[in-house]
Design a protein around this motif. Structure first.
Motif, short mmCIF file in Angstrom:
data_model
loop_
_atom_site.label_atom_id
_atom_site.label_comp_id
_atom_site.label_asym_id
_atom_site.label_seq_id
_atom_site.Cartn_x
_atom_site.Cartn_y
_atom_site.Cartn_z
N PHE A 1 31.13 60.16 35.87
CA PHE A 1 30.13 59.17 36.30
C PHE A 1 29.21 59.80 37.35
CE2 PHE A 1 33.49 56.31 34.78
CZ PHE A 1 32.74 55.43 34.00
N SER A 2 27.94 59.47 37.24
CA SER A 2 26.97 59.96 38.22
C SER A 2 27.22 59.28 39.56
CB SER A 2 25.55 59.66 37.74
OG SER A 2 25.34 58.25 37.71
N LEU A 3 26.57 59.79 40.60
CA LEU A 3 26.71 59.17 41.91
C LEU A 3 26.20 57.73 41.90
CD1 LEU A 3 25.59 62.16 44.16
CD2 LEU A 3 27.88 61.16 44.06
N ASP A 4 25.09 57.51 41.19
CA ASP A 4 24.54 56.15 41.12
C ASP A 4 25.48 55.21 40.38
OD1 ASP A 4 22.27 56.78 42.54
OD2 ASP A 4 21.05 57.18 40.76
N ASN A 5 26.06 55.68 39.28
CA ASN A 5 26.99 54.84 38.53
C ASN A 5 28.29 54.62 39.31
OD1 ASN A 5 25.25 54.51 36.40
ND2 ASN A 5 26.17 56.06 35.12
N TYR B 1 29.60 64.22 52.98
CA TYR B 1 28.47 63.97 52.07
C TYR B 1 28.52 62.56 51.52
CZ TYR B 1 25.46 64.54 47.96
OH TYR B 1 24.48 64.40 47.00
N TYR B 2 29.71 62.10 51.12
CA TYR B 2 29.85 60.74 50.61
C TYR B 2 29.55 59.71 51.69
CZ TYR B 2 32.01 62.59 46.34
OH TYR B 2 32.25 63.24 45.16
N LYS C 1 27.37 60.23 54.12
CA LYS C 1 25.92 60.29 54.27
C LYS C 1 25.22 59.47 53.20
CE LYS C 1 22.11 63.64 54.57
NZ LYS C 1 21.74 65.07 54.53
N LEU C 2 25.77 59.50 51.97
CA LEU C 2 25.18 58.74 50.87
C LEU C 2 25.50 57.25 50.94
CD1 LEU C 2 25.86 61.09 47.81
CD2 LEU C 2 23.73 60.81 49.08
N GLY C 3 26.46 56.89 51.78
CA GLY C 3 26.84 55.49 51.88
C GLY C 3 27.92 55.07 50.90
N LEU C 4 28.45 56.03 50.13
CA LEU C 4 29.53 55.70 49.21
C LEU C 4 30.82 55.43 49.97
CD1 LEU C 4 28.95 58.38 46.40
CD2 LEU C 4 28.55 55.92 46.24
N LEU C 5 31.01 56.14 51.06
CA LEU C 5 32.17 55.97 51.91
C LEU C 5 31.70 55.41 53.25
CD1 LEU C 5 35.24 56.62 51.66
CD2 LEU C 5 34.76 58.73 52.92
N PRO C 6 32.24 54.27 53.68
CA PRO C 6 31.80 53.69 54.95
C PRO C 6 32.03 54.64 56.12
CG PRO C 6 33.16 52.14 53.72
CD PRO C 6 33.28 53.46 53.01
N LYS C 7 31.13 54.61 57.05
CA LYS C 7 31.28 55.46 58.23
C LYS C 7 32.51 55.00 59.02
CE LYS C 7 26.46 56.83 58.74
NZ LYS C 7 26.76 58.21 58.30
N PRO C 8 33.37 55.92 59.39
CA PRO C 8 34.58 55.54 60.11
C PRO C 8 34.34 55.33 61.59
CG PRO C 8 34.53 57.90 59.85
CD PRO C 8 33.30 57.38 59.17
N GLN C 9 35.33 54.75 62.25
CA GLN C 9 35.28 54.68 63.71
C GLN C 9 35.42 56.09 64.26
OE1 GLN C 9 38.09 51.90 65.39
NE2 GLN C 9 37.91 50.52 63.64
#
Length: 202
Positions: free
Chosen positions: A117-121, A78-79, A81-89
């Protein structure tokens, strides 16, 4: 299997062309399923022989990352998908390969979320952590905003606590041993009263 593939590899091979990983989770390898390529040579490596190579690359599968951080696999995805965590190889089989940088960033996200903290924050805090042009004053503003939200929630929880204490005390004093339908607690819940915390019915 062809005899050409049965030889024992004396030293871990340094893959220069490609690596094909067939196991589901690099963090929990059971079978000799890693094929290493070096130039035109093609040999089957055992788990034991290829493990040093995996450790050198500091890569791990999603299952191992989940166990290391305590974060559910679906939450990791999920993270991503949201772009919080870079997509791995990914391996040629489509399995994710995470580095220590992923683990460190995921730890940051989990700590921020645990502090409310919210996802945006959280995204904004991540941005601050990577931008030398921005000041810590921006991070402080986010913390103070979150602190105000926490204080507001604490005030509401205190009102709820006070109401529950009143309900319990009235029951002990006014209707011990009576039938449940005649209990003051039931009556208080049916009737709007001054002890009802504001916003608790929302």
């Amino acid at each position: 299997m062809n005899n050409a593939y049965k030889g024992t590899l004396q030293q871990p091979m340094q893959a220069t062309t490609a690596i094909t990983v067939n196991q589901k989770d690099l963090g929990f390898i059971k079978t000799p399923v890693i094929r290493c390529y070096k130039g035109v040579q093609d040999k089957i490596c055992s788990h034991y022989r290829c493990k040093p190579f995996i450790q050198e690359t500091n890569m791990t599968g999603i299952g191992a990352l989940s166990r290391e951080t305590g974060c559910h696999i679906e939450t990791i995805r999920y993270y991503e998908k949201l772009g919080l965590l870079p997509k791995p190889q990914r391996t040629s089989g489509g399995h994710r390969l995470y580095t220590k940088k992923h683990e460190k960033r995921l730890g940051f996200i989990l700590k921020a979320r645990g502090l409310g903290f919210s996802l945006d924050n959280t995204r904004e805090l991540l941005s601050l952590s990577e931008n030398t042009e921005r000041s810590c004053g921006e991070a402080l503003e986010l913390v103070e905003t979150n602190l105000a939200t926490v204080n507001q929630k604490l005030e509401e929880l205190q009102r709820i606590k006070d109401s529950l204490l009143v309900m319990a005390q009235r029951c002990k004093c006014c209707c011990p041993g009576t039938k449940a339908p005649d209990c003051t607690i039931v009556d208080a819940l049916y009737n709007k009263s001054s002890e009802q915390p504001e916003g608790s019915h929302a």
